[in-house]
Write an enzyme that holds these catalytic residues in place. Sequence first.
Site, short mmCIF file in Angstrom:
data_model
loop_
_atom_site.label_atom_id
_atom_site.label_comp_id
_atom_site.label_asym_id
_atom_site.label_seq_id
_atom_site.Cartn_x
_atom_site.Cartn_y
_atom_site.Cartn_z
N LYS A 1 -2.88 0.54 8.39
CA LYS A 1 -3.77 -1.12 8.04
C LYS A 1 -2.61 -1.63 7.57
O LYS A 1 -2.61 -2.94 7.87
CB LYS A 1 -4.69 -0.46 6.79
N ARG B 1 5.81 8.30 3.80
CA ARG B 1 5.84 7.06 3.35
C ARG B 1 6.82 6.59 1.92
O ARG B 1 6.56 7.42 1.11
CB ARG B 1 4.24 6.47 3.09
N ARG C 1 -8.78 10.99 -1.05
CA ARG C 1 -8.90 9.88 -0.49
C ARG C 1 -9.33 9.82 0.74
O ARG C 1 -10.32 9.04 1.13
CB ARG C 1 -7.67 8.95 -0.37
N ARG D 1 -14.47 -1.29 1.57
CA ARG D 1 -14.45 0.26 1.62
C ARG D 1 -15.65 0.93 1.20
O ARG D 1 -15.76 2.19 1.34
CB ARG D 1 -13.36 0.65 0.56
N ARG E 1 4.58 6.44 -3.21
CA ARG E 1 3.40 5.82 -4.30
C ARG E 1 3.15 6.98 -4.85
O ARG E 1 2.79 8.04 -4.59
CB ARG E 1 2.29 5.47 -3.23
#
Length: 223
Positions: free
Chosen positions: A18, A131, A174, A94, A163
């Site tokens: 996204k 990531r 999540r 969300r 992160r």
Amino acid sequence: MSDRGPHLVLLGKQGAGKGTQASRLAEHYGVIHLATGDVFRAAINEGTELGFEVQRYMDRGELVPDEIVIGVVREVLTNSDAVKRGFVLDGFPRTVPQAKELERVLADFPLDVVIDLDVPTEIALHRIAGRRVCVQCQTTYHVDNPPKEDWICDVCGSDVVQRDDDTEEAVMRRLELWEIQTLPLIHFYRRRGLLAHVDGIGDSEDVFESLVATVEVRMTEDA
Ligand code: AP5
Ligand code: MG
């Protein structure tokens, strides 16, 4: 064809791409990119009260309570003239209450399309594991696609790091919450005739082209 950019929401599970695609789409159409996760990470980085409030949720992979998220989004969208030109929302809404609030906030700028960017969980997990993000401007990289200089952001020159919420435990939570809280949005937007699906597997450039094609079709239909 419309003379403004799209009013677009990108849905998709964690690691679907996204953020990667939303920033490209916003640049392509010259519209704002609002990513609630980026807003919260910037607040944490700057040590603001908002950052202090949201960090304990984010680090555990929990959703930030609706009232906090809605307050932030309402402030950005109602105080920005740029909203008229269009927007890409990434990571918001969300939950169904957030989607209902968005309809109220954007009463004058109804959505053109809500795209479910679809990837299987195994691919999403691989992407998240590798990531890395810029601490300053949030540009996203991957260990397979790093910045030019040793983990220094190509865009702003700040450090590129993993992160805090990309731990295995927080990622699993999540993904679990995505199924419970966010999947119902697929049905919510399908009932409103706004939903489109785009396959998020494959080269980032190909995914971007599919997204643009989907947006163009919807905007032509609406014009
Ligand atoms: P948020 O920042 O939105 O994180 P997320 O939902 O977990 O989604 P991700 O950012 O992990 O995935 P992405 O789809 O953006 O993937 P990306 O482009 O980075 O939210 C973080 C937290 O904030 C939440 O857990 C919650 O606590 C809070 N929050 C935020 N919004 C909220 C809300 N509305 N309500 C309540 N709480 C909220 O890509 C992933 C990786 O894959 C990258 O390394 C990228 O380089 C790579 N990649 C991308 N595309 C490709 C491709 N096509 N091929 C190969 N690699 C690719
Ligand atoms: Mg993201």
